[in-house]
Design a protein around this motif. Sequence first.
Motif, mmCIF file in Angstrom:
data_model
loop_
_atom_site.group_PDB
_atom_site.id
_atom_site.type_symbol
_atom_site.label_atom_id
_atom_site.label_comp_id
_atom_site.label_asym_id
_atom_site.label_seq_id
_atom_site.Cartn_x
_atom_site.Cartn_y
_atom_site.Cartn_z
ATOM 1 N N LEU A 60 -8.562 10.713 -4.341
ATOM 2 C CA LEU A 60 -8.629 9.403 -3.703
ATOM 3 C C LEU A 60 -7.795 9.408 -2.431
ATOM 4 C CD1 LEU A 60 -8.199 7.204 -6.899
ATOM 5 C CD2 LEU A 60 -10.318 7.617 -5.641
ATOM 6 N N HIS A 61 -8.167 8.555 -1.490
ATOM 7 C CA HIS A 61 -7.454 8.463 -0.223
ATOM 8 C C HIS A 61 -6.820 7.077 -0.090
ATOM 9 C CE1 HIS A 61 -9.884 11.879 1.925
ATOM 10 N NE2 HIS A 61 -9.067 12.317 0.988
ATOM 11 N N SER A 62 -5.519 7.056 0.000
ATOM 12 C CA SER A 62 -4.760 5.817 0.211
ATOM 13 C C SER A 62 -3.383 6.215 0.697
ATOM 14 C CB SER A 62 -4.644 5.019 -1.097
ATOM 15 O OG SER A 62 -3.796 5.681 -2.022
ATOM 16 N N GLY A 63 -2.640 5.239 1.213
ATOM 17 C CA GLY A 63 -1.274 5.531 1.611
ATOM 18 C C GLY A 63 -0.448 6.050 0.452
ATOM 19 N N TYR A 64 -0.708 5.523 -0.737
ATOM 20 C CA TYR A 64 -0.017 5.960 -1.956
ATOM 21 C C TYR A 64 -0.284 7.442 -2.207
ATOM 22 C CZ TYR A 64 1.419 5.566 -6.937
ATOM 23 O OH TYR A 64 2.027 5.704 -8.166
ATOM 24 N N CYS A 65 -1.554 7.843 -2.108
ATOM 25 C CA CYS A 65 -1.932 9.242 -2.350
ATOM 26 C C CYS A 65 -1.343 10.172 -1.297
ATOM 27 C CB CYS A 65 -3.451 9.388 -2.365
ATOM 28 S SG CYS A 65 -4.260 8.510 -3.717
ATOM 29 N N ASN A 96 -8.676 6.943 -13.495
ATOM 30 C CA ASN A 96 -10.034 7.230 -13.958
ATOM 31 C C ASN A 96 -11.015 6.159 -13.488
ATOM 32 O OD1 ASN A 96 -8.553 9.157 -15.291
ATOM 33 N ND2 ASN A 96 -8.890 8.325 -17.331
ATOM 34 N N ARG A 97 -10.580 4.906 -13.513
ATOM 35 C CA ARG A 97 -11.464 3.819 -13.052
ATOM 36 C C ARG A 97 -11.751 3.950 -11.568
ATOM 37 N NH1 ARG A 97 -7.573 -0.594 -15.411
ATOM 38 N NH2 ARG A 97 -7.504 0.130 -17.574
ATOM 39 N N SER A 98 -10.764 4.386 -10.821
ATOM 40 C CA SER A 98 -10.926 4.487 -9.370
ATOM 41 C C SER A 98 -11.899 5.586 -8.976
ATOM 42 C CB SER A 98 -9.564 4.756 -8.708
ATOM 43 O OG SER A 98 -8.658 3.709 -8.983
ATOM 44 N N VAL A 99 -12.052 6.594 -9.831
ATOM 45 C CA VAL A 99 -12.978 7.687 -9.525
ATOM 46 C C VAL A 99 -14.193 7.643 -10.446
ATOM 47 C CG1 VAL A 99 -11.162 9.188 -8.646
ATOM 48 C CG2 VAL A 99 -11.762 9.301 -11.063
ATOM 49 N N ALA A 100 -14.467 6.458 -11.022
ATOM 50 C CA ALA A 100 -15.514 6.333 -12.037
ATOM 51 C C ALA A 100 -16.879 6.785 -11.543
ATOM 52 C CB ALA A 100 -15.585 4.888 -12.534
ATOM 53 N N GLU A 101 -17.190 6.564 -10.265
ATOM 54 C CA GLU A 101 -18.504 6.928 -9.739
ATOM 55 C C GLU A 101 -18.736 8.430 -9.814
ATOM 56 O OE1 GLU A 101 -19.062 5.372 -5.852
ATOM 57 O OE2 GLU A 101 -18.922 3.287 -6.482
ATOM 58 N N ALA A 102 -17.676 9.203 -9.755
ATOM 59 C CA ALA A 102 -17.803 10.656 -9.815
ATOM 60 C C ALA A 102 -17.719 11.181 -11.249
ATOM 61 C CB ALA A 102 -16.715 11.311 -8.961
ATOM 62 N N GLY A 103 -17.619 10.260 -12.216
ATOM 63 C CA GLY A 103 -17.481 10.673 -13.600
ATOM 64 C C GLY A 103 -16.027 10.861 -13.988
ATOM 65 N N ALA A 104 -15.779 11.007 -15.281
ATOM 66 C CA ALA A 104 -14.418 11.176 -15.765
ATOM 67 C C ALA A 104 -13.810 12.465 -15.210
ATOM 68 C CB ALA A 104 -14.412 11.208 -17.287
ATOM 69 N N PRO A 105 -12.574 12.416 -14.706
ATOM 70 C CA PRO A 105 -11.956 13.630 -14.168
ATOM 71 C C PRO A 105 -11.591 14.594 -15.283
ATOM 72 C CG PRO A 105 -10.367 11.843 -14.214
ATOM 73 C CD PRO A 105 -11.686 11.250 -14.611
ATOM 74 N N PRO A 106 -11.528 15.886 -14.995
ATOM 75 C CA PRO A 106 -11.083 16.857 -16.003
ATOM 76 C C PRO A 106 -9.615 16.644 -16.332
ATOM 77 C CG PRO A 106 -11.308 17.900 -13.853
ATOM 78 C CD PRO A 106 -11.866 16.524 -13.709
ATOM 79 N N ALA A 107 -9.175 17.229 -17.423
ATOM 80 C CA ALA A 107 -7.792 17.062 -17.855
ATOM 81 C C ALA A 107 -6.803 17.645 -16.855
ATOM 82 C CB ALA A 107 -7.594 17.702 -19.222
ATOM 83 N N HIS A 108 -7.247 18.635 -16.079
ATOM 84 C CA HIS A 108 -6.382 19.282 -15.093
ATOM 85 C C HIS A 108 -7.209 19.578 -13.850
ATOM 86 C CE1 HIS A 108 -4.326 23.184 -13.582
ATOM 87 N NE2 HIS A 108 -3.708 22.135 -13.055
ATOM 88 N N GLU A 109 -6.695 19.159 -12.694
ATOM 89 C CA GLU A 109 -7.357 19.433 -11.418
ATOM 90 C C GLU A 109 -6.356 20.035 -10.451
ATOM 91 O OE1 GLU A 109 -10.597 16.406 -10.108
ATOM 92 O OE2 GLU A 109 -8.998 15.204 -11.000
ATOM 93 N N VAL A 110 -6.819 20.973 -9.653
ATOM 94 C CA VAL A 110 -6.034 21.495 -8.537
ATOM 95 C C VAL A 110 -6.701 21.001 -7.257
ATOM 96 C CG1 VAL A 110 -5.150 23.533 -7.359
ATOM 97 C CG2 VAL A 110 -5.340 23.511 -9.852
ATOM 98 N N ILE A 111 -6.008 20.157 -6.515
ATOM 99 C CA ILE A 111 -6.554 19.545 -5.310
ATOM 100 C C ILE A 111 -5.591 19.798 -4.163
ATOM 101 C CG2 ILE A 111 -7.367 17.399 -4.244
ATOM 102 C CD1 ILE A 111 -7.758 16.329 -7.113
ATOM 103 N N ASP A 112 -6.098 20.407 -3.111
ATOM 104 C CA ASP A 112 -5.276 20.754 -1.954
ATOM 105 C C ASP A 112 -4.067 21.591 -2.379
ATOM 106 O OD1 ASP A 112 -4.545 20.890 0.685
ATOM 107 O OD2 ASP A 112 -3.763 18.843 0.822
ATOM 108 N N GLY A 113 -4.274 22.458 -3.373
ATOM 109 C CA GLY A 113 -3.207 23.322 -3.835
ATOM 110 C C GLY A 113 -2.192 22.655 -4.750
ATOM 111 N N LEU A 114 -2.456 21.412 -5.173
ATOM 112 C CA LEU A 114 -1.528 20.662 -6.018
ATOM 113 C C LEU A 114 -2.120 20.455 -7.403
ATOM 114 C CD1 LEU A 114 -0.511 17.946 -3.394
ATOM 115 C CD2 LEU A 114 0.775 20.009 -4.004
#
Length: 421
Positions: free
Chosen positions: A15-20, A46-64
């Motif tokens: 997600l993209h926000s100042g918080y993120c 999970n609700r915020s990314v609901a359109e893309a489906g439930a996220p996996p238990a572990h994600e690596v995003i931008d190396g994080l």
Amino acid sequence: MTMRILHILDHSLPLHSGYCFRTRAIMKAQIAAGLAVAGLTGVRHNRSVAEAGAPPAHEVIDGLDFYRTAGDVSGPSPLREWRETQMLAERIVEKVQTWRPDVLHAHSPALNGLAALRAARQCELPLVYEIRAFWEDAAIGNGTGSRTSARYWLTRQLENHVIAGADAVAVICDGLRRDLLARGVIAPSDLVVVPNGVDMALFGKAPPRDHALADALALDAGGEQRPVIGFIGSFYDYEGLDDLIAAMPYLAERHPEAQLLLVGGGPMEAKLRAQAEASPVAANIHFAGRVPHEEVERYYSLIDILAYPRKAMRLTDLVTPLKPLEAMAQNRLVAASDVGGHKELIDHGKTGTLFNADDPQDCAQALGDLLDNRAAWSERKWHARTFVEEKRNWYSNIERYLPVYRKLLGQTEEQGLEQAA
């Protein structure tokens, strides 16, 4: 051994926000400083990314590394919030057992802090609670809350409970620090200010003007480059974009060629578009809509003056925004209303320009004065960028966390340096 920090978050990348983006900057800078870090989100992500489906238990995003709390919760308030908190606390305990953090670092809202507090006590770990804004005040700014409501009072009491239970508290600006000290729920020695900053690797180089994009947005006329006032961000009521649109006819009296470019979207978008269409200078006002984060620099390249006309209210007086700092890093002029959050960032006449909040005419006067005085632009941009590099660079900002972590772990500075090595 490397110090390990588990960040407890409301939501995160992708997600993209100042918080993120603040979270990303903290984690990236801490990794560069030799710490091991990971993030853990609750069910609200999970609700915020609901359109893309439930996220996996572990994600690596931008190396994080980000760990998720599975499921969702429905039902009436406050039972829904109680269950959300319980699920997050259980997930934190589970992750503590496998990832083995040294410190839990929870970020507002208070429900995150409450879940982390329960987990910290169960696992006998130190807890840092970070407040980025008072969410009850943010709800008022977004038009979804009232200061006289029971929810406002309950949220404030819950936050006080978390603050009193945490081992240390971080805030993003002096306005929040002063407010907490006035409540009497925390000692000054347990409170640290870690201000918003800029990752200069992302915003450290001003892009060349994208002439093709300027043509596509009809900002120029007959090949002639016209001055552009701009805003890039979310269209919430507290941002005061209605005042910026209202300022344009006054500005056009002095600078009829001046254009206004609004990039983004949000709850106020329909009203702002209707206001712009009804303006006598409607042809000078342009909406770009929401744009992908990787495209934002192209829009920065078109704007001469970034305007931030936030309305005067408790939220904007206490909290410093991130966007003006990003604009300064991009070598753009900044003009902003004189609310407390902006005053912490802008030295009027040196790093930026302040004008009276809730006053379209004074906003237009300030913008017009800047357009009249182009000879001073280079010096103003230099001072602003230098301020960001020296005072608001994330890779120096995160040093403020390290003494807090070491104190909670009973370490000396020398021991911390040995671990980082």
